[in-house]
Scaffold this motif. Structure first.
Motif, mmCIF file in Angstrom:
data_model
loop_
_atom_site.group_PDB
_atom_site.id
_atom_site.type_symbol
_atom_site.label_atom_id
_atom_site.label_comp_id
_atom_site.label_asym_id
_atom_site.label_seq_id
_atom_site.Cartn_x
_atom_site.Cartn_y
_atom_site.Cartn_z
ATOM 1 N N ASP A 93 61.037 -28.601 13.865
ATOM 2 C CA ASP A 93 62.385 -29.059 14.192
ATOM 3 C C ASP A 93 62.710 -28.821 15.661
ATOM 4 O OD1 ASP A 93 63.959 -30.188 11.973
ATOM 5 O OD2 ASP A 93 63.255 -28.381 10.961
ATOM 6 N N ARG A 149 57.901 -38.386 10.938
ATOM 7 C CA ARG A 149 57.261 -37.655 9.834
ATOM 8 C C ARG A 149 56.481 -38.676 9.015
ATOM 9 N NH1 ARG A 149 59.291 -32.433 9.638
ATOM 10 N NH2 ARG A 149 61.380 -32.157 10.469
ATOM 11 N N ASP A 156 66.733 -25.039 8.775
ATOM 12 C CA ASP A 156 65.797 -25.052 9.910
ATOM 13 C C ASP A 156 65.489 -23.634 10.381
ATOM 14 O OD1 ASP A 156 65.978 -27.751 9.692
ATOM 15 O OD2 ASP A 156 67.143 -28.065 11.532
HETATM 16 MG MG MG Z 1 65.593 -31.510 10.506
#
Ligand code: MG
Ligand code: ATP
Length: 304
Positions: free
Chosen positions: A82, A138, A223
């Motif tokens: 992240d 991703r 996160d």
């Molecule tokens: Mg994220």
């Protein structure tokens, strides 16, 4: 190729070469520094920005040929921890290209429907058509990254128990390498980008998200939790890159502590790959030339 072009290609190559991994065997993540700027100091930022802008224009030119030729396709896949800058980098890559020939897909936690299929299913549906650029924000690599760091996620995948063995990560990586080889043989160039941010820089960016109200929306408490699994993620990335880097589907380990440098390297790698395809507008044959001449004559004869 003229001299100027050769010179530019050399400069681009110098930026990209240190990040490209085509043979996994010798790959060690610790040999790659997230803070690297290829020897460019911050005083060279304006020159870097100029090169980035040129790169974005070249990318647009190549995309136009890619689309016209309708033979090759390009799949760009972005993986990162992240706050490494995936979104901003994708925005830059996209900024010059024709939206008609380019599509971005983001892969989040799989839905119930997606979990009812094999893990490549949802990605396969999003592969770029010929002539197009596809971007994966991703990808199926999450299956050997987040799922590996949190193996309990495997439980939701409804796999027959006999198939969930210790060898599952190696098996998945073999399958992914095979899948990418197949795509290459079908005319899809696959480029995989790992935006390599340091733990320290991630902390700085998270704090920025907390401190600046206009960045608060980007913050997710989960996160912070993932930072606790940092080493597991790095080990999973290393193994993934080792087992799936190839000449046909290279990984680019892009230093991500300095956003200006990250973007420059990514755009350079894409431009370089497109140049290598040696794209050209489709030629026309004699019959088509006649048609064009006839159309021109008929237009010229019209009174208004
Ligand atoms: Mg994220
Ligand atoms: P941003 O935070 O910049 O908006 P993001 O890509 O982090 O973008 P999120 O919605 O925050 O998007 O997170 C998506 C989450 O989904 C990530 O934590 C990722 O690890 C997870 N994920 C993606 N694919 C899978 C998968 N196949 N199995 C389990 N989790 C997945």
């Amino acid at each position: 190729m003229d001299r100027e072009k050769r010179e530019i290609r050399k400069r681009i190559g110098k930026l990209v070469d240190p990040c490209r991994v085509t043979r996994g065997k010798k790959f060690r993540l610790k040999e790659f520094d997230p803070g690297d700027t290829g020897g460019l100091g911050s005083d060279q930022k304006p020159a870097a920005r100029e090169l980035l802008e040129k790169g974005i224009r070249w990318l647009a030119e190549e995309q136009d040929k890619l689309y016209a030729q309708d033979r090759h396709s390009l799949l760009l896949l972005f993986q990162a921890m992240d706050a490494a800058g995936k979104d901003g980098t994708i925005r830059h890559v996209m900024s010059g290209v024709n939206p008609q020939g380019c599509q971005v897909f983001s892969f989040k936690q799989p839905s119930m429907e997606e979990l009812d299929h094999d893990y490549l299913w949802r990605c396969q549906k999003c592969l770029p058509e010929r002539g197009r650029i596809g971007i994966f924000n991703r990808s199926y690599y999450e299956e050997v990254l987040v799922v590996r760091a949190h193996p309990e996620l495997l439980g939701r995948q409804k796999l027959p128990p006999g198939l969930v063995t210790k060898g599952i990560w190696k098996e998945r990586l073999d399958d992914i390498a095979g899948f990418e080889r197949y795509l290459g043989r079908q005319g899809t160039t696959v480029l995989k980008f790992f935006l390599h941010v340091s733990r320290k820089e991630q902390k700085r960016r998270f704090l920025e998200r907390l401190d600046q109200p206009e960045k608060n929306w980007k913050f997710s408490p989960a996160d912070i939790g993932e930072r606790g699994y940092w080493d597991d993620y790095m080990a999973a990335y290393e193994d993934a890159i080792r087992r799936t880097a190839s000449r046909e589907a290279p990984w680019f380990v892009v230093p991500a502590d300095n956003k200006w440098y990250t973007r420059l390297v990514v755009v350079a790698a894409i431009v370089e790959a497109l140049w290598k395809l040696d794209l050209a507008y489709p030629g026309i044959d004699a019959a088509r030339r006649k048609e064009i001449a006839a159309a021109r004559r008929s237009l010229m004869l019209e009174k208004r």
